[in-house]
Design a protein around this motif. Structure first.
Motif, PDB file in Angstrom:
ATOM      1  N   VAL A   1       0.815  -1.219   0.000  1.00 58.25           N
ATOM      2  CA  VAL A   1       0.000   0.000   0.000  1.00 58.25           C
ATOM      3  C   VAL A   1       0.846   1.265   0.000  1.00 58.25           C
ATOM      4  O   VAL A   1       0.672   2.148  -0.855  1.00 58.25           O
ATOM      5  CB  VAL A   1      -0.990  -0.006   1.179  1.00 58.25           C
ATOM      6  CG1 VAL A   1      -1.633   1.366   1.343  1.00 58.25           C
ATOM      7  CG2 VAL A   1      -2.063  -1.065   0.964  1.00 58.25           C
ATOM      8  N   PRO A   2       1.783   1.440   0.954  1.00 54.70           N
ATOM      9  CA  PRO A   2       2.579   2.683   0.930  1.00 54.70           C
ATOM     10  C   PRO A   2       3.418   2.832  -0.331  1.00 54.70           C
ATOM     11  O   PRO A   2       3.702   3.963  -0.762  1.00 54.70           O
ATOM     12  CB  PRO A   2       3.456   2.582   2.184  1.00 54.70           C
ATOM     13  CG  PRO A   2       3.416   1.157   2.593  1.00 54.70           C
ATOM     14  CD  PRO A   2       2.107   0.617   2.130  1.00 54.70           C
ATOM     15  N   LEU A   3       3.811   1.726  -0.943  1.00 52.73           N
ATOM     16  CA  LEU A   3       4.591   1.806  -2.177  1.00 52.73           C
ATOM     17  C   LEU A   3       3.732   2.327  -3.326  1.00 52.73           C
ATOM     18  O   LEU A   3       4.177   3.175  -4.117  1.00 52.73           O
ATOM     19  CB  LEU A   3       5.162   0.431  -2.521  1.00 52.73           C
ATOM     20  CG  LEU A   3       6.130  -0.155  -1.488  1.00 52.73           C
ATOM     21  CD1 LEU A   3       6.451  -1.609  -1.817  1.00 52.73           C
ATOM     22  CD2 LEU A   3       7.404   0.671  -1.419  1.00 52.73           C
ATOM     23  N   VAL A   4       2.493   1.840  -3.415  1.00 49.57           N
ATOM     24  CA  VAL A   4       1.574   2.347  -4.438  1.00 49.57           C
ATOM     25  C   VAL A   4       1.321   3.834  -4.222  1.00 49.57           C
ATOM     26  O   VAL A   4       1.278   4.622  -5.178  1.00 49.57           O
ATOM     27  CB  VAL A   4       0.246   1.557  -4.399  1.00 49.57           C
ATOM     28  CG1 VAL A   4      -0.818   2.241  -5.246  1.00 49.57           C
ATOM     29  CG2 VAL A   4       0.471   0.134  -4.882  1.00 49.57           C
ATOM     30  N   ARG A   5       1.169   4.237  -2.979  1.00 51.59           N
ATOM     31  CA  ARG A   5       0.919   5.655  -2.682  1.00 51.59           C
ATOM     32  C   ARG A   5       2.120   6.524  -3.083  1.00 51.59           C
ATOM     33  O   ARG A   5       1.958   7.612  -3.637  1.00 51.59           O
ATOM     34  CB  ARG A   5       0.595   5.825  -1.202  1.00 51.59           C
ATOM     35  CG  ARG A   5      -0.775   5.253  -0.806  1.00 51.59           C
ATOM     36  CD  ARG A   5      -0.992   5.310   0.704  1.00 51.59           C
ATOM     37  NE  ARG A   5      -1.010   6.687   1.187  1.00 51.59           N
ATOM     38  CZ  ARG A   5      -2.095   7.442   1.288  1.00 51.59           C
ATOM     39  NH1 ARG A   5      -3.283   6.960   0.930  1.00 51.59           N
ATOM     40  NH2 ARG A   5      -2.008   8.673   1.765  1.00 51.59           N
ATOM     41  N   ARG A   6       3.333   6.035  -2.824  1.00 52.60           N
ATOM     42  CA  ARG A   6       4.529   6.804  -3.226  1.00 52.60           C
ATOM     43  C   ARG A   6       4.632   6.924  -4.736  1.00 52.60           C
ATOM     44  O   ARG A   6       4.966   7.985  -5.273  1.00 52.60           O
ATOM     45  CB  ARG A   6       5.794   6.120  -2.686  1.00 52.60           C
ATOM     46  CG  ARG A   6       6.031   6.286  -1.207  1.00 52.60           C
ATOM     47  CD  ARG A   6       7.384   5.699  -0.863  1.00 52.60           C
ATOM     48  NE  ARG A   6       7.424   5.200   0.496  1.00 52.60           N
ATOM     49  CZ  ARG A   6       8.388   4.431   0.963  1.00 52.60           C
ATOM     50  NH1 ARG A   6       9.359   4.035   0.165  1.00 52.60           N
ATOM     51  NH2 ARG A   6       8.376   4.035   2.226  1.00 52.60           N
ATOM     52  N   ILE A   7       4.386   5.823  -5.433  1.00 51.35           N
ATOM     53  CA  ILE A   7       4.445   5.845  -6.900  1.00 51.35           C
ATOM     54  C   ILE A   7       3.415   6.821  -7.451  1.00 51.35           C
ATOM     55  O   ILE A   7       3.695   7.603  -8.380  1.00 51.35           O
ATOM     56  CB  ILE A   7       4.216   4.430  -7.461  1.00 51.35           C
ATOM     57  CG1 ILE A   7       5.413   3.535  -7.125  1.00 51.35           C
ATOM     58  CG2 ILE A   7       3.993   4.470  -8.975  1.00 51.35           C
ATOM     59  CD1 ILE A   7       5.181   2.067  -7.402  1.00 51.35           C
TER      60      ILE A   7
ATOM     61  N   LEU B   1       7.604  -6.970  -3.738  1.00 50.47           N
ATOM     62  CA  LEU B   1       8.932  -6.798  -4.339  1.00 50.47           C
ATOM     63  C   LEU B   1       8.840  -6.099  -5.696  1.00 50.47           C
ATOM     64  O   LEU B   1       9.689  -5.274  -6.037  1.00 50.47           O
ATOM     65  CB  LEU B   1       9.627  -8.150  -4.483  1.00 50.47           C
ATOM     66  CG  LEU B   1      10.177  -8.762  -3.193  1.00 50.47           C
ATOM     67  CD1 LEU B   1      10.671 -10.183  -3.436  1.00 50.47           C
ATOM     68  CD2 LEU B   1      11.306  -7.895  -2.628  1.00 50.47           C
ATOM     69  N   THR B   2       7.821  -6.443  -6.478  1.00 46.82           N
ATOM     70  CA  THR B   2       7.627  -5.757  -7.762  1.00 46.82           C
ATOM     71  C   THR B   2       7.361  -4.280  -7.550  1.00 46.82           C
ATOM     72  O   THR B   2       7.944  -3.415  -8.223  1.00 46.82           O
ATOM     73  CB  THR B   2       6.457  -6.396  -8.531  1.00 46.82           C
ATOM     74  OG1 THR B   2       6.747  -7.775  -8.765  1.00 46.82           O
ATOM     75  CG2 THR B   2       6.235  -5.692  -9.864  1.00 46.82           C
ATOM     76  N   LEU B   3       6.493  -3.966  -6.603  1.00 43.74           N
ATOM     77  CA  LEU B   3       6.191  -2.556  -6.313  1.00 43.74           C
ATOM     78  C   LEU B   3       7.417  -1.821  -5.798  1.00 43.74           C
ATOM     79  O   LEU B   3       7.671  -0.665  -6.177  1.00 43.74           O
ATOM     80  CB  LEU B   3       5.059  -2.474  -5.285  1.00 43.74           C
ATOM     81  CG  LEU B   3       3.666  -2.837  -5.798  1.00 43.74           C
ATOM     82  CD1 LEU B   3       2.699  -2.979  -4.643  1.00 43.74           C
ATOM     83  CD2 LEU B   3       3.173  -1.771  -6.782  1.00 43.74           C
ATOM     84  N   LEU B   4       8.191  -2.470  -4.944  1.00 47.59           N
ATOM     85  CA  LEU B   4       9.389  -1.810  -4.408  1.00 47.59           C
ATOM     86  C   LEU B   4      10.413  -1.577  -5.510  1.00 47.59           C
ATOM     87  O   LEU B   4      11.067  -0.520  -5.548  1.00 47.59           O
ATOM     88  CB  LEU B   4       9.993  -2.672  -3.292  1.00 47.59           C
ATOM     89  CG  LEU B   4      11.192  -2.057  -2.549  1.00 47.59           C
ATOM     90  CD1 LEU B   4      10.816  -0.706  -1.922  1.00 47.59           C
ATOM     91  CD2 LEU B   4      11.705  -3.019  -1.478  1.00 47.59           C
ATOM     92  N   MET B   5      10.571  -2.518  -6.428  1.00 46.52           N
ATOM     93  CA  MET B   5      11.483  -2.333  -7.547  1.00 46.52           C
ATOM     94  C   MET B   5      11.053  -1.141  -8.409  1.00 46.52           C
ATOM     95  O   MET B   5      11.886  -0.299  -8.787  1.00 46.52           O
ATOM     96  CB  MET B   5      11.541  -3.604  -8.399  1.00 46.52           C
ATOM     97  CG  MET B   5      12.492  -3.527  -9.583  1.00 46.52           C
ATOM     98  SD  MET B   5      12.630  -5.090 -10.495  1.00 46.52           S
ATOM     99  CE  MET B   5      10.995  -5.158 -11.266  1.00 46.52           C
ATOM    100  N   LEU B   6       9.767  -1.041  -8.691  1.00 44.87           N
ATOM    101  CA  LEU B   6       9.262   0.075  -9.497  1.00 44.87           C
ATOM    102  C   LEU B   6       9.422   1.402  -8.755  1.00 44.87           C
ATOM    103  O   LEU B   6       9.837   2.412  -9.349  1.00 44.87           O
ATOM    104  CB  LEU B   6       7.789  -0.162  -9.835  1.00 44.87           C
ATOM    105  CG  LEU B   6       7.487  -1.344 -10.753  1.00 44.87           C
ATOM    106  CD1 LEU B   6       5.985  -1.590 -10.831  1.00 44.87           C
ATOM    107  CD2 LEU B   6       8.065  -1.117 -12.142  1.00 44.87           C
ATOM    108  N   GLU B   7       9.119   1.416  -7.474  1.00 47.92           N
ATOM    109  CA  GLU B   7       9.203   2.659  -6.703  1.00 47.92           C
ATOM    110  C   GLU B   7      10.645   3.117  -6.557  1.00 47.92           C
ATOM    111  O   GLU B   7      10.952   4.305  -6.716  1.00 47.92           O
ATOM    112  CB  GLU B   7       8.564   2.438  -5.329  1.00 47.92           C
ATOM    113  CG  GLU B   7       8.390   3.705  -4.504  1.00 47.92           C
ATOM    114  CD  GLU B   7       9.632   4.100  -3.732  1.00 47.92           C
ATOM    115  OE1 GLU B   7       9.836   5.310  -3.486  1.00 47.92           O
ATOM    116  OE2 GLU B   7      10.422   3.191  -3.374  1.00 47.92           O
ATOM    117  N   ARG B   8      11.555   2.192  -6.275  1.00 45.09           N
ATOM    118  CA  ARG B   8      12.984   2.566  -6.139  1.00 45.09           C
ATOM    119  C   ARG B   8      13.557   3.005  -7.490  1.00 45.09           C
ATOM    120  O   ARG B   8      14.450   3.854  -7.548  1.00 45.09           O
ATOM    121  CB  ARG B   8      13.781   1.394  -5.586  1.00 45.09           C
ATOM    122  CG  ARG B   8      13.511   1.040  -4.126  1.00 45.09           C
ATOM    123  CD  ARG B   8      14.009   2.104  -3.157  1.00 45.09           C
ATOM    124  NE  ARG B   8      13.099   3.244  -3.034  1.00 45.09           N
ATOM    125  CZ  ARG B   8      13.382   4.381  -2.404  1.00 45.09           C
ATOM    126  NH1 ARG B   8      14.594   4.547  -1.873  1.00 45.09           N
ATOM    127  NH2 ARG B   8      12.502   5.357  -2.328  1.00 45.09           N
TER     128      ARG B   8
END
Length: 511
Positions: A114-120, A167-174
């Protein structure tokens, strides 16, 4: 407290509330499936036995998998799917030795997205007015949290997709944050989550390199090119070397007979006749229906962003497959695609001028799909208790003593893995102390209920007596060690595949 501090506090509260919502929904659906006896030895029981092996500081082993598919005695689950990341869950079994640990863990990992989607989303809407950007962040977080792919995955128990989603979301966000060392770490972990995710990593490498080139970001280009090469190579290494090293049978998961008997001849055929891909991807019609559903439930917004290319390898695996279990949307496979498709939708909306109606429409479509594919069940009291047949099955399972060797109905098996040595009842008798089987309803892996009835008659004629016969559930105990025709007492032989019943793969919403 300053105005900025108050704004950040409100954002933090909304993020925490959405995290809690995602965890609560997926956990409730997973536990509902457990309570009602709908989860199976395939696959919750297998993962439970495997992670319990890690907790005992051993390679992952599953008697359910080995016996049913005739793998050799020393076969490790790493020879089935290369998912060493699951070892990270082992310490949880030191706290609570129960398959429901995996259900809770999966929900927690989904909620971590959730927080990763919000950051993206915040980055994608950085140029928008603050009220619009704030609304977009909240809407995207909500759409992710109630996403139907997460709900359907939760209903099936547990799979390695639990790690793939965050992990997919974190890769995209980073990647958006230009933190390329973290991107590489995420890519490595994804390659250790499932052998085919290296293909998705390679697709992301191509997207990252192209974007970084336009932005004149040389480290981004270098990282993207490295992932473009290393991602597919990691998949080739896992499939061609690591899995066979762990006892896996080469070509065991080759599901593309319509293209060719193996990868080499399939590639040769595709190069000589590319239209064979179109034929394989559109027959039967449930395959294009799958693609239309995945994109249409987000109003086709993913097509407006290059990020959608990350979904292409995994989606191609399914629509080109001959295995009908890959085509419906009721399993866990769509959860692999969900973070990619949602992020692509957010990026598309971030570039559009008239995005309010489209964004609201996509959120509405997502909520409607989630309501049909999961949320409705939480409000249905009948789904919070087992059917009469499953209730009888679970009551019979409770009569089996701790430490016994058991052949159990697929839906009863995960309720026995923590306290017995259990495999599932299948086409071969294994001569175990107890056999728990249904006689009225067809259950995996049987293709016809008459096969189950024949098994009961065979066992009663060769040394088994009835302990309980009620509600369609039959519990047998072996009291005479006479030979059983066709019995296999230990795993081994030629690895076997399951034959899907003829009604599987005909309906997009029925697995």
């Amino acid at each position: 407290m300053t105005l900025l501090d108050r704004a950040l506090c409100r954002l933090s509260r909304r993020s925490a509330a959405t995290v809690a919502l995602c965890f609560a929904l997926t956990c409730a659906i997973g536990l509902q499936s457990w309570i009602s006896g709908r989860v199976g030895g395939f696959d919750l029981g297998i993962f439970d036995q495997g992670v319990r092996s890690y907790a005992q500081v051993r390679l992952p082993y599953s008697a359910i998998k080995n016996y049913h598919h005739h793998f050799p005695p020393g076969f490790s689950l790493l020879g089935d799917h290369f998912s060493p990341v699951l070892a990270l869950l082992a310490p949880l079994y030191w706290i609570w030795n129960d398959p429901r640990v995996l259900v809770l863990s999966q929900s927690a990992l989904f909620a971590a997205g959730v927080p990763l989607v919000r950051r993206i989303t915040a980055r994608s809407f950085a140029a928008a007015p603050e009220p619009a950007a704030r609304a977009a962040v909240d809407a995207a977080g909500l759409a992710y949290a109630v996403g139907w792919p997460l709900l359907t995955s939760a209903a099936t128990g547990f799979h390695e997709v639990a790690f793939a989603v965050p992990l997919t979301l974190l890769m995209l966000e980073r990647g958006l944050a230009r933190r390329y060392a973290a991107v590489v770490v995420c890519a490595v972990l994804l390659a250790c989550t499932k052998e085919d995710l290296g293909l998705m990593v390679g697709a992301y490498g191509a997207v990252l390199a192209a974007r970084s080139r336009r932005a004149k970001d040389r480290p981004g280009v270098a990282t993207g090119l490295a992932l473009l090469i290393a991602g597919p190579l990691s998949s080739l290494a896992a499939i061609g070397w690591l899995i066979p090293l762990m006892g896996g049978a080469p070509g065991y998961y080759w599901n593309y007979g319509s293209l060719g008997p193996d990868a080499g001849r399939a590639l040769s055929r595709v190069l000589s006749d590319p239209l064979v891909l179109v034929s394989a991807a559109t027959h039967p019609l449930v395959k294009p229906a799958l693609v239309l559903w995945l994109l249409g439930s987000l109003l086709f917004l993913p097509l407006g962003s290059p990020t959608a290319l990350l979904a292409l390898p995994l989606l191609a695996e399914r629509v080109l497959s001959d295995n009908p279990n890959h085509w419906p949307v009721t399993h866990h496979y769509d959860a692999f695609l969900w973070p990619v498709l949602l992020v692509a939708s957010v990026e598309t909306l971030g570039r559009l001028r008239h995005r309010r109606l489209l964004g609201l429409g996509a959120l509405t479509a997502t909520v409607i799909a989630a309501s049909c594919l999961g949320l409705y069940g939480l409000a249905n009291p009948r789904l919070w208790s087992p059917s009469p047949e499953r209730k009888a099955l679970l009551q019979a399972a409770a009569l089996i003593p701790d430490g016994a060797s058991v052949e159990a109905d697929n839906n009863a098996a995960p309720h026995l893995t923590a306290r017995t040595d259990v495999v599932i009842v299948d086409e071969v008798p294994h001569g175990r102390d107890y056999v728990l089987i249904q006689e009225r309803t067809r259950v995996f892996p049987f293709t016809d209920v008459t096969q189950q009835q024949a098994r009961i008659r065979l066992l009663l004629a060769h040394g088994y007596t009835t302990v309980r016969r009620s509600g369609g559930a039959v519990l047998l105990h072996r009291t005479d060690r006479q030979p059983i025709p066709g019995m296999t007492a230990a795993p081994g032989g030629a690895p076997a595949k399951d034959l899907a019943p003829p009604d599987i793969g005909r309906n997009l919403f029925r697995g």
